[in-house]
Design a protein around this motif. Sequence first.
Motif, mmCIF file in Angstrom:
data_model
loop_
_atom_site.group_PDB
_atom_site.id
_atom_site.type_symbol
_atom_site.label_atom_id
_atom_site.label_comp_id
_atom_site.label_asym_id
_atom_site.label_seq_id
_atom_site.Cartn_x
_atom_site.Cartn_y
_atom_site.Cartn_z
ATOM 1 N N SER A 148 0.834 -1.206 0.000
ATOM 2 C CA SER A 148 0.000 0.000 0.000
ATOM 3 C C SER A 148 0.869 1.257 0.000
ATOM 4 N N SER A 149 0.269 2.351 -0.496
ATOM 5 C CA SER A 149 0.989 3.629 -0.541
ATOM 6 C C SER A 149 1.377 4.096 0.852
ATOM 7 N N HIS A 150 0.484 3.887 1.802
ATOM 8 C CA HIS A 150 0.769 4.297 3.179
ATOM 9 C C HIS A 150 1.974 3.537 3.733
ATOM 10 N N LYS A 156 4.361 2.107 1.963
ATOM 11 C CA LYS A 156 5.565 2.520 1.242
ATOM 12 C C LYS A 156 6.131 3.817 1.828
ATOM 13 N N THR A 157 5.243 4.779 2.107
ATOM 14 C CA THR A 157 5.688 6.049 2.676
ATOM 15 C C THR A 157 6.301 5.844 4.055
ATOM 16 N N THR A 202 9.661 4.094 3.642
ATOM 17 C CA THR A 202 10.644 5.021 3.059
ATOM 18 C C THR A 202 11.204 5.959 4.117
ATOM 19 N N GLU A 232 11.618 7.271 -3.677
ATOM 20 C CA GLU A 232 10.911 6.061 -4.115
ATOM 21 C C GLU A 232 10.721 6.106 -5.629
ATOM 22 N N LYS A 240 8.924 4.655 -8.951
ATOM 23 C CA LYS A 240 7.669 3.988 -9.327
ATOM 24 C C LYS A 240 7.983 2.804 -10.224
#
Length: 486
Positions: free
Chosen positions: A455-457, A459-460, A463, A483, A485
């Motif tokens: 999920s984007s959350h 990944k953030t 990171t 990051e 893509k």
Amino acid sequence: MEENLKKKDDKGFSNGNPENIKRDFKGLLGGVGVFLKDLLDIRDNTDQEATKASIIADIPFKGHTSWILICSIFIASVGLNANSTAVVIGAMLISPLMGPILGVGLSLATNDIDTLRRSLKNFAVMVVLSVFTAFLFFYFFPLRDESSELLARTAPDIRDVLIAFFGGLALVIARAKKGTIASVIFGVAIATALMPPLCTVGFGLAIGNFGYATGAMYLFTINTIFIGLATFLVIKVLRFPMVRYANSQRRRFIARMASIVAILVMIPAGFTFYDVFQESLFRKEAKQFIANNIKPYELPGEGRYLDNLTDIAYAHGKDGYIELVFMGSESIPDNVVATWNTQKNNYVKLRNVELKIVQGSKNLELDQMKYVNELYETKKAELLSKEQQIQVLKEEVGKMSKIAAQQIPFQEISAEAKTNYENLSNLGFAYTITTDFSKLDTIPVFNVQWKKGLSSHQKTKDTQKLTDWLRLRLKNAKIQVREEKI
């Protein structure tokens, strides 16, 4: 009124009459000429017979002279090895090498073929014996440091040519005077320095450095040729009588041969002077270019220009090069190097010269240690003690260690990151150079790719966590993580 113009005033000067003024001017010039003739003329006080006899007496090389030469070689070798100027001067004072050189100049000027033959033979024996003795000393002597006294005799320049020529003039003039001026002879022996270059040739051969040997032999050849040339010219100016031969055909042959040999000596002397003069101009312009354009440039961060590793190569008529060595974590921009090449072309002697830029590696610590080693090899010739050598090494190793500490051990970091972050699929690294137009800055940037389906959350979050870990692990707050893509 007209009669008064023709008369002189009470102080003896002409009162405006052109003829009187011209006559007074000629009288003034005549008086100056007489004064200069009395001041500079050396013919009246020259003892030709005694001068010729004393020069010929110094030519033979046997008995006492041979042992004096051997002793002077050993003294000069020890002095060069110990970097003692006083000892080297003492060796030059007792060296008998000057005798055959003066004999060559005298014989060429007076067509004395027998004296020329004896001078050349004795001179050749002296040179071979000197080099061989110095070779044996440095080959078997346990201490063979490359002292500054030794290295000073491996790269002659235009000043050595002038010293040899004017030293030769002073020597012959002193020998020609009634009542020889001994202090002048001693001074010339010190100034022209025939013995140290021969000892340096032996040193170069003993350590296998033929560059040192050829450079020192070149200096010795310069001294020999120009001392002989100065002797030839003074003997001619003083009009020493020519050697007469009963057989007219033999007289003409010997005169011809002496003239040919004299010309053969003067031709290489002329070429040598020109070549050394051109090299001196080349090195002067190269140093001016470096001082005016390279040294003022401010390298970013810890970068600096290593002046001691600069290599200026003169190719004797061909294209040479200037090699500049820089250390630091950041490369010199291409536009700066292009500007330097443009500025280089403003110097006449440097237009066809290649400008080589050697920059410290960003990732290979071995390259940095290589440059430290090269710096040591260059600097040790200028140092006077081992303590100074150690101090220089400590300073350079400290600076290189500081630069090495800023390097990113990417292989270790990537292995640790893969263990700590199971969702990490790819990790890249590069330096990014940024500027606010007042200074340059280098930013370490890590590029990451996370596994598909994350999920984007998450990944953030990962990171940011990776960024904090890298900054703490590498002790560098400038590190950025980006990051990529998929």
